[in-house]
Design a protein around this motif. Structure first.
Motif, short mmCIF file in Angstrom:
data_model
loop_
_atom_site.label_atom_id
_atom_site.label_comp_id
_atom_site.label_asym_id
_atom_site.label_seq_id
_atom_site.Cartn_x
_atom_site.Cartn_y
_atom_site.Cartn_z
N TYR A 129 0.91 -1.23 0.05
CA TYR A 129 -0.09 -0.10 -0.05
C TYR A 129 0.90 1.15 0.08
O TYR A 129 0.50 2.26 -0.65
N ASN A 130 2.05 1.32 0.83
CA ASN A 130 2.87 2.32 0.86
C ASN A 130 3.44 2.64 -0.47
O ASN A 130 3.75 3.90 -0.82
N TYR A 169 -10.51 4.26 6.77
CA TYR A 169 -10.27 5.73 6.82
C TYR A 169 -9.21 6.37 6.76
O TYR A 169 -8.98 7.30 6.37
N PRO A 170 -8.08 5.58 7.24
CA PRO A 170 -6.57 6.11 7.31
C PRO A 170 -6.24 6.27 5.90
O PRO A 170 -5.79 7.51 5.50
N THR A 171 -6.69 5.31 5.00
CA THR A 171 -6.22 5.52 3.61
C THR A 171 -7.04 6.68 3.03
O THR A 171 -6.10 7.45 2.12
N ARG A 208 -11.53 -7.01 1.36
CA ARG A 208 -11.49 -5.48 1.57
C ARG A 208 -10.51 -4.85 1.18
O ARG A 208 -10.22 -3.92 0.59
N PHE A 209 -9.25 -5.19 1.85
CA PHE A 209 -8.12 -4.57 1.65
C PHE A 209 -7.51 -4.62 0.08
O PHE A 209 -6.71 -3.75 -0.26
N LEU A 210 -7.95 -5.63 -0.69
CA LEU A 210 -7.42 -5.48 -1.95
C LEU A 210 -8.02 -4.29 -2.69
O LEU A 210 -7.60 -3.73 -3.47
N LEU A 211 -9.51 -4.30 -2.23
CA LEU A 211 -10.12 -3.27 -2.94
C LEU A 211 -9.47 -1.76 -2.51
O LEU A 211 -9.69 -0.51 -3.39
N ILE A 212 -8.80 -1.63 -1.35
CA ILE A 212 -8.05 -0.39 -0.99
C ILE A 212 -7.29 -0.06 -2.23
O ILE A 212 -7.03 1.06 -2.40
N ILE A 213 -6.56 -1.11 -2.89
CA ILE A 213 -5.43 -0.81 -3.90
C ILE A 213 -6.15 0.10 -4.93
O ILE A 213 -5.60 1.05 -5.39
N THR A 218 -8.04 5.80 -7.35
CA THR A 218 -9.16 6.51 -7.61
C THR A 218 -9.44 7.45 -6.91
O THR A 218 -10.20 8.66 -7.29
N LEU A 219 -8.91 7.76 -5.39
CA LEU A 219 -8.96 8.78 -4.75
C LEU A 219 -8.16 9.93 -5.09
O LEU A 219 -8.28 11.07 -4.81
N TYR A 220 -7.02 9.61 -5.86
CA TYR A 220 -5.93 10.55 -6.23
C TYR A 220 -5.71 10.95 -7.46
O TYR A 220 -6.23 12.06 -7.63
N SER A 221 -6.01 9.95 -8.43
CA SER A 221 -5.77 10.41 -9.59
C SER A 221 -6.30 9.19 -10.56
O SER A 221 -5.18 8.37 -10.99
N PRO A 222 -7.39 9.02 -10.86
CA PRO A 222 -8.02 8.05 -11.80
C PRO A 222 -7.36 7.80 -12.87
O PRO A 222 -7.08 6.45 -13.27
#
Length: 284
Positions: A129-130, A169-171, A208-213, A218-222
């Motif tokens: 993730y990092n 929420y942290p992500t 669920r954590f895979l979806l975080i990727i 998509t949160l920053y630049s799709p």
């Protein structure tokens, strides 16, 4: 009004809170302390009452992120401190993290080292993730999923509507701050072993954590996600066309479908980029 509000989401963490709350009160005597009881069935409320701290109780569990949102709305301080209620985070680190805000940052995240990770699997996932978040933002992201963070209240509340009710929420908050050009700093911390049993379920939460990727992108630049995928479809179509032309001397439906998919994915990326821009548009 307290300058600092400390928010602790807690679900059946009474055993940890018995030790943590007195330490918090001693370390931050002037701070507002809010425990958000996420539908606990133990004596969390009694422990909070004994320590004379505010307890926001929910009639049923709404999720870690929901507890964070409720606490952030209730808090009166100009600086919000978010800590896990399981005893992993050291109250002595708060002053050090708050001091970084005075250097011009809007959020300071407690960055765990490898020894503080909850197992090899979680450590490897957090490393991935990092790395991905660092690639997306162009900034070094030392700990994307840390629940120990300090933020300016006015900045954090801008993104409450974006925060999920679950554990990610942290992500979301980290990527939202980067997207809005708010300064984010990382402060090294040591996380202790949690008191009691973790509420994270490896199988269910692994998906669920895979979806975080995908959420990170998509949160920053799709477009940074969709353009490479579009290019891969286009390249696959070209390779397939070269093979079928040399073998059969014709263009097949497979190549046409891949090129069409390339265009569609690219257009979806453009639309997503516009939606993301509207999402972060500040409304006063």
């Amino acid at each position: 009004m307290s300058r600092i509000s400390i928010i602790l989401p807690a679900k059946n963490e009474a055993a940890a809170l018995k030790n943590l709350l007195p330490r918090l009160t001693a370390a931050q005597p002037g701070a507002e302390i809010i425990v958000v009881d996420d539908g606990s069935t133990d004596d969390t409320r009694a422990v909070c009452a004994a320590s004379a701290v505010t307890c926001l109780s929910s009639p049923y569990s709404m999720g870690n992120g929901a507890a964070i949102k409720r606490g952030a709305r209730k808090a009166s301080g100009e600086i919000l401190v978010f800590m896990d209620g399981d005893g992993q985070h050291d109250p002595a680190d708060i002053d050090r993290m708050v001091a970084r805000l005075d250097q011009g940052f809007d959020m300071v995240v407690g960055a765990r080292d490898w020894e503080s990770q909850a197992g090899v699997g979680r450590g490897l996932a957090n490393t991935l993730y990092n790395w991905l978040a660092s690639r997306m933002t162009g900034h070094v992201v030392a700990d994307l999923t840390s629940g120990f963070r300090v933020a300016r209240a006015e900045r954090f509340r801008e993104f409450i509507h974006l925060l999920p009710n679950g554990f990610s929420y942290p992500t979301t908050s980290t990527m939202a701050f980067f997207r809005s050009a708010y300064g984010v700093a990382y402060e090294p911390i040591k996380a202790a072993e949690r008191v009691g049993k973790s509420h994270i379920k490896p199988l269910k939460d692994g998906i669920r954590f895979l979806l975080i990727i995908f959420k990170i992108a998509t949160l920053y630049s799709p477009l940074k996600l969709f353009v490479p995928v579009s290019f891969l479809f286009f390249l696959a179509g070209c390779v397939n066309y070269a093979f079928t032309f040399l073998t059969y001397g014709r263009l097949t439906n497979g190549s046409t479908l891949m090129w069409s998919a390339s265009v569609i994915v690219f257009l979806i990326g453009l639309v997503s980029e516009q939606i993301t821009s509207l999402t972060y548009r500040r409304t006063d």
